[in-house]
Design a protein around this motif. Structure first.
Motif, PDB file in Angstrom:
ATOM      1  N   SER A  68       0.844  -1.181   0.000  1.00 43.68           N
ATOM      2  CA  SER A  68       0.000   0.000   0.000  1.00 43.68           C
ATOM      3  C   SER A  68       0.888   1.243   0.000  1.00 43.68           C
ATOM      4  CB  SER A  68      -0.889  -0.031   1.248  1.00 43.68           C
ATOM      5  OG  SER A  68      -1.655   1.135   1.318  1.00 43.68           O
ATOM      6  N   PHE A  69       0.845   2.008  -1.082  1.00 42.25           N
ATOM      7  CA  PHE A  69       1.685   3.199  -1.189  1.00 42.25           C
ATOM      8  C   PHE A  69       1.120   4.119  -2.242  1.00 42.25           C
ATOM      9  CE2 PHE A  69       3.263   0.030  -4.073  1.00 42.25           C
ATOM     10  CZ  PHE A  69       3.479   0.719  -5.248  1.00 42.25           C
ATOM     11  N   GLU A  70       1.574   5.361  -2.224  1.00 44.60           N
ATOM     12  CA  GLU A  70       1.184   6.349  -3.214  1.00 44.60           C
ATOM     13  C   GLU A  70       2.456   6.958  -3.784  1.00 44.60           C
ATOM     14  OE1 GLU A  70      -0.724  10.230  -2.058  1.00 44.60           O
ATOM     15  OE2 GLU A  70      -2.423   9.227  -3.052  1.00 44.60           O
ATOM     16  N   ILE A  71       2.495   7.163  -5.086  1.00 46.09           N
ATOM     17  CA  ILE A  71       3.635   7.792  -5.752  1.00 46.09           C
ATOM     18  C   ILE A  71       3.212   9.203  -6.139  1.00 46.09           C
ATOM     19  CG2 ILE A  71       5.202   7.705  -7.729  1.00 46.09           C
ATOM     20  CD1 ILE A  71       4.706   4.670  -7.804  1.00 46.09           C
ATOM     21  N   ARG A  72       4.081  10.174  -5.871  1.00 49.71           N
ATOM     22  CA  ARG A  72       3.801  11.578  -6.221  1.00 49.71           C
ATOM     23  C   ARG A  72       4.944  12.150  -7.046  1.00 49.71           C
ATOM     24  NH1 ARG A  72      -0.331  14.134  -3.594  1.00 49.71           N
ATOM     25  NH2 ARG A  72      -1.390  12.833  -2.060  1.00 49.71           N
ATOM     26  N   ASP A  73       4.605  13.087  -7.948  1.00 52.48           N
ATOM     27  CA  ASP A  73       5.638  13.743  -8.748  1.00 52.48           C
ATOM     28  C   ASP A  73       6.277  14.871  -7.945  1.00 52.48           C
ATOM     29  OD1 ASP A  73       3.921  15.951  -8.878  1.00 52.48           O
ATOM     30  OD2 ASP A  73       3.297  15.548 -10.945  1.00 52.48           O
ATOM     31  N   ALA A  74       7.197  15.599  -8.572  1.00 52.86           N
ATOM     32  CA  ALA A  74       7.931  16.649  -7.874  1.00 52.86           C
ATOM     33  C   ALA A  74       7.021  17.767  -7.367  1.00 52.86           C
ATOM     34  CB  ALA A  74       9.012  17.229  -8.788  1.00 52.86           C
ATOM     35  N   GLY A 122       4.072  17.196  -6.179  1.00 56.59           N
ATOM     36  CA  GLY A 122       3.191  16.622  -5.170  1.00 56.59           C
ATOM     37  C   GLY A 122       1.914  16.016  -5.708  1.00 56.59           C
ATOM     38  N   ASN A 123       1.790  15.955  -7.022  1.00 57.56           N
ATOM     39  CA  ASN A 123       0.602  15.365  -7.633  1.00 57.56           C
ATOM     40  C   ASN A 123       0.719  13.843  -7.663  1.00 57.56           C
ATOM     41  OD1 ASN A 123      -0.478  17.964  -8.394  1.00 57.56           O
ATOM     42  ND2 ASN A 123       1.148  18.013  -9.919  1.00 57.56           N
ATOM     43  N   PRO A 124      -0.371  13.133  -7.355  1.00 58.46           N
ATOM     44  CA  PRO A 124      -0.323  11.670  -7.391  1.00 58.46           C
ATOM     45  C   PRO A 124      -0.081  11.154  -8.811  1.00 58.46           C
ATOM     46  CG  PRO A 124      -2.380  12.455  -6.401  1.00 58.46           C
ATOM     47  CD  PRO A 124      -1.656  13.641  -6.926  1.00 58.46           C
ATOM     48  N   ILE A 125       0.734  10.123  -8.924  1.00 62.56           N
ATOM     49  CA  ILE A 125       0.963   9.442 -10.196  1.00 62.56           C
ATOM     50  C   ILE A 125       0.183   8.134 -10.125  1.00 62.56           C
ATOM     51  CG2 ILE A 125       2.673   8.310 -11.679  1.00 62.56           C
ATOM     52  CD1 ILE A 125       4.732  10.300 -10.583  1.00 62.56           C
ATOM     53  N   PRO A 126      -0.774   7.936 -11.030  1.00 61.24           N
ATOM     54  CA  PRO A 126      -1.577   6.714 -10.975  1.00 61.24           C
ATOM     55  C   PRO A 126      -0.724   5.461 -11.167  1.00 61.24           C
ATOM     56  CG  PRO A 126      -2.512   8.298 -12.522  1.00 61.24           C
ATOM     57  CD  PRO A 126      -1.171   8.818 -12.109  1.00 61.24           C
ATOM     58  N   LYS A 127      -1.071   4.424 -10.448  1.00 62.05           N
ATOM     59  CA  LYS A 127      -0.414   3.129 -10.621  1.00 62.05           C
ATOM     60  C   LYS A 127      -1.500   2.100 -10.867  1.00 62.05           C
ATOM     61  CE  LYS A 127       0.007   2.154  -5.663  1.00 62.05           C
ATOM     62  NZ  LYS A 127      -0.625   0.892  -5.454  1.00 62.05           N
ATOM     63  N   SER A 128      -1.196   1.123 -11.695  1.00 64.61           N
ATOM     64  CA  SER A 128      -2.217   0.145 -12.065  1.00 64.61           C
ATOM     65  C   SER A 128      -2.025  -1.197 -11.373  1.00 64.61           C
ATOM     66  CB  SER A 128      -2.221  -0.051 -13.580  1.00 64.61           C
ATOM     67  OG  SER A 128      -0.945  -0.500 -14.002  1.00 64.61           O
ATOM     68  N   ARG A 129      -1.009  -1.307 -10.524  1.00 61.23           N
ATOM     69  CA  ARG A 129      -0.715  -2.577  -9.863  1.00 61.23           C
ATOM     70  C   ARG A 129      -0.373  -2.354  -8.406  1.00 61.23           C
ATOM     71  NH1 ARG A 129       3.296  -5.169 -14.359  1.00 61.23           N
ATOM     72  NH2 ARG A 129       1.818  -4.918 -16.043  1.00 61.23           N
ATOM     73  N   GLU A 130      -0.425  -3.426  -7.637  1.00 65.31           N
ATOM     74  CA  GLU A 130      -0.014  -3.359  -6.245  1.00 65.31           C
ATOM     75  C   GLU A 130       1.510  -3.390  -6.124  1.00 65.31           C
ATOM     76  OE1 GLU A 130      -0.591  -5.965  -2.270  1.00 65.31           O
ATOM     77  OE2 GLU A 130      -2.396  -5.584  -3.437  1.00 65.31           O
ATOM     78  N   THR A 131       2.192  -3.956  -7.118  1.00 63.66           N
ATOM     79  CA  THR A 131       3.652  -3.969  -7.177  1.00 63.66           C
ATOM     80  C   THR A 131       4.088  -3.191  -8.404  1.00 63.66           C
ATOM     81  OG1 THR A 131       3.785  -6.138  -6.129  1.00 63.66           O
ATOM     82  CG2 THR A 131       5.719  -5.416  -7.344  1.00 63.66           C
ATOM     83  N   VAL A 132       5.010  -2.246  -8.226  1.00 61.33           N
ATOM     84  CA  VAL A 132       5.534  -1.491  -9.356  1.00 61.33           C
ATOM     85  C   VAL A 132       7.058  -1.543  -9.333  1.00 61.33           C
ATOM     86  CG1 VAL A 132       3.561   0.084  -9.513  1.00 61.33           C
ATOM     87  CG2 VAL A 132       5.550   0.741  -8.166  1.00 61.33           C
ATOM     88  N   ALA A 133       7.665  -1.370 -10.500  1.00 60.71           N
ATOM     89  CA  ALA A 133       9.119  -1.303 -10.638  1.00 60.71           C
ATOM     90  C   ALA A 133       9.464   0.145 -10.966  1.00 60.71           C
ATOM     91  CB  ALA A 133       9.594  -2.229 -11.743  1.00 60.71           C
TER      92      ALA A 133
END
Length: 66
Positions: free
Chosen positions: A22-28, A30-41
């Motif tokens: 469970s995590f969220e990725i954000r750009d520089a 601070g905007n969320p970057i969508p992810k389509s999987r529970e595991t990302v590389a």
């Protein structure tokens, strides 16, 4: 902010960071970057065409950790 106690980050030798759980990725900005999987590389070599995600370019540019 969401709970991240179940998040795991694995460093792949000469490759990406695998992030699982469970995590969220954000750009520089601070905007969320969508992810389509529970595991990302995530790219570490800097050569990916789909940053921040890995596209396998590290194999072509013979990425080595410093």
């Amino acid at each position: 902010m969401s709970e991240t106690a179940d998040t795991e980050i694995i460093v792949c030798p000469r490759g990406p960071l695998l992030v699982r759980g469970s995590f969220e990725i954000r750009d520089a900005a601070g905007n969320p970057i969508p992810k389509s999987r529970e595991t990302v590389a995530l790219c570490r070599c800097g050569g990916s065409a789909i940053k921040p995600f890995c596209d396998g370019t590290h194999k072509l540019n013979k990425f080595e950790e410093s």
